[in-house]
Write an enzyme that holds these catalytic residues in place. Structure first.
Site, PDB file in Angstrom:
ATOM      1  N   HIS A 268       7.772   9.705 -15.730  1.00 30.86           N
ATOM      2  CA  HIS A 268       6.793   8.676 -16.103  1.00 30.86           C
ATOM      3  C   HIS A 268       5.958   8.244 -14.900  1.00 30.86           C
ATOM      4  O   HIS A 268       4.724   8.220 -14.957  1.00 30.86           O
ATOM      5  CB  HIS A 268       7.537   7.477 -16.689  1.00 30.86           C
ATOM      6  N   GLU A 269       6.621   7.912 -13.799  1.00 31.27           N
ATOM      7  CA  GLU A 269       5.893   7.390 -12.649  1.00 31.27           C
ATOM      8  C   GLU A 269       5.016   8.461 -11.995  1.00 31.27           C
ATOM      9  O   GLU A 269       3.956   8.154 -11.436  1.00 31.27           O
ATOM     10  CB  GLU A 269       6.871   6.806 -11.625  1.00 31.27           C
ATOM     11  N   HIS A 272       1.678   8.299 -13.486  1.00 30.05           N
ATOM     12  CA  HIS A 272       0.806   7.308 -12.855  1.00 30.05           C
ATOM     13  C   HIS A 272       0.219   7.838 -11.551  1.00 30.05           C
ATOM     14  O   HIS A 272      -0.970   7.637 -11.270  1.00 30.05           O
ATOM     15  CB  HIS A 272       1.583   6.026 -12.572  1.00 30.05           C
ATOM     16  N   HIS A 278      -0.695   3.879 -19.295  1.00 33.92           N
ATOM     17  CA  HIS A 278       0.333   3.931 -20.324  1.00 33.92           C
ATOM     18  C   HIS A 278      -0.236   4.417 -21.654  1.00 33.92           C
ATOM     19  O   HIS A 278      -1.404   4.205 -21.964  1.00 33.92           O
ATOM     20  CB  HIS A 278       0.971   2.560 -20.510  1.00 33.92           C
TER      21      HIS A 278
END
Length: 354
Positions: A268-269, A272, A278
């Site tokens: 997930h990170e 980013h 998101h």
């Protein structure tokens, strides 16, 4: 430099959840170093009510971009601004839009999540129709403001390093490195970007570390089962995880009920770090929240469409194969349903003739 090149390719020409029907939990968040009280007493609060704890919830919603930060101390009144924020939160996280604090909404609020905001804080949204899927399906990925991305001479290869000092003592360094190799590989499979691990932390493009509380970036961590981690948009490269969490790499051997899957959060990170915000798709890796002991590290169509919007597709990877997987079950389900109906009809005929 370590000899790990996950994927290389030409530069393109053209960027954590609780089930909605789960019971209310006793998760305690932390904010500004103080334990949050349980939000359970807010159940079914709606416009016109006044309940202790709403002021804290307003600060939570403001932190993640659903309300403007109040110039004055927040109150416990559920006013029109609060209702609008709740509706926006429900819409963004794919919940029934009721405008009140029903159990599904509170469960999601009380779930551990990423520290990057969902609205505001420089995030822009994108809404596209997937013609490849036959239309009617909307992509839900978002980007940071301005759609920042990594660029450099062809081929695009980013180095990454994991801090040798900002660690958790119960996970061996090689175990953590293996997790991140797999996480970077998931993204490298779908875009023409290579990731190379290096021991030179200061010189690396992406710098990973575990930190406790205030750790020098102006965004302190808040303790177990609150914010799990955060990362910055390109080309900052910082990826931080809360060392106060109980991180796990194998839920089969991990016994802690509060354990958090490291690979899911790492994947997930990294999204980013590549420039994705998101997603409002609950199945997406880039959805903002993750339940304890949940593993969600496989990229969905929504995640892939978003990152390919920024970097283009990786040669050799076909997104259509995922579309086919999504649609292949529908005809099968229809066939099974038809077969079941036929069997039932035959049985009825046989019974009536006995």
């Amino acid at each position: 430099m370590l000899p790990l090149l996950l994927l290389r390719g030409p530069l393109p020409v053209s960027c954590l959840q609780v089930a909605a029907d789960a019971p209310l939990t006793a998760t305690v968040h932390r904010q500004d170093g103080e334990a949050w009280r349980s939000f359970q007493q807010l159940l079914d609060a709606r416009r016109g009510s006044r309940v202790a704890g709403l002021a804290e919830l307003k600060r939570y919603l403001a932190r993640f971009g659903y309300m403007p930060r109040a110039e004055h101390e927040a109150t416990d009144a559920f006013d029109a601004h609060m209702e609008a924020a709740v509706r926006r939160y429900q819409t963004t996280l794919g919940l029934p839009v009721t405008g009140q604090l029903d159990s599904a909404t509170l469960d999601r609020i009380m779930a551990p999540r990423c520290g990057v905001g969902d609205h505001g804080h420089g995030v822009t949204s994108v809404s596209l129709s997937r013609s490849q899927a036959g239309g009617g399906v909307v992509s839900r990925f978002t980007f940071f403001k301005g759609e920042p991305r990594w660029t450099q001479p062809d081929p695009l290869v980013l180095t990454y390093a994991i801090s040798a000092t900002a660690t958790v003592d119960y996970l061996p360094a090689e175990t953590v490195r293996s997790v991140f190799r797999r996480a970077f590989a998931r993204w490298a499979r779908v875009i023409p970007v290579g990731f190379v691990e290096t021991d030179d932390y200061d010189a690396a493009d992406v710098r990973v570390g575990f930190y406790m509380g205030s750790h020098g970036d102006g965004i302190p961590f808040d303790g177990p089962l609150g914010v799990l981690g955060h990362a910055f948009s390109p080309k900052n490269g910082r990826l931080h995880l809360d060392a106060a969490e109980r991180w796990a790499v194998d839920m089969g051997t991990e016994t802690a009920h509060s354990a958090v899957d490291l690979e899911s959060v790492a994947t997930h990170e990294i999204g980013h770090v590549l420039g994705l915000g998101h997603s409002s798709s609950p199945k997406a890796v880039m959805y903002p929240s993750l339940s304890p002991r949940e593993k969600k590290a496989d990229l969905t169509v929504d995640d892939i469409e978003g990152v390919q919007w920024l970097y283009g597709p990786n040669p050799g990877f076909s997104l259509s194969s995922l579309y086919q997987q999504d649609t292949s079950m529908a005809p099968r389900s229809s066939w099974l349903a038809g077969s079941a109906s036929l069997v039932c009809a035959v049985l009825i005929i046989l019974v009536t003739q006995l």
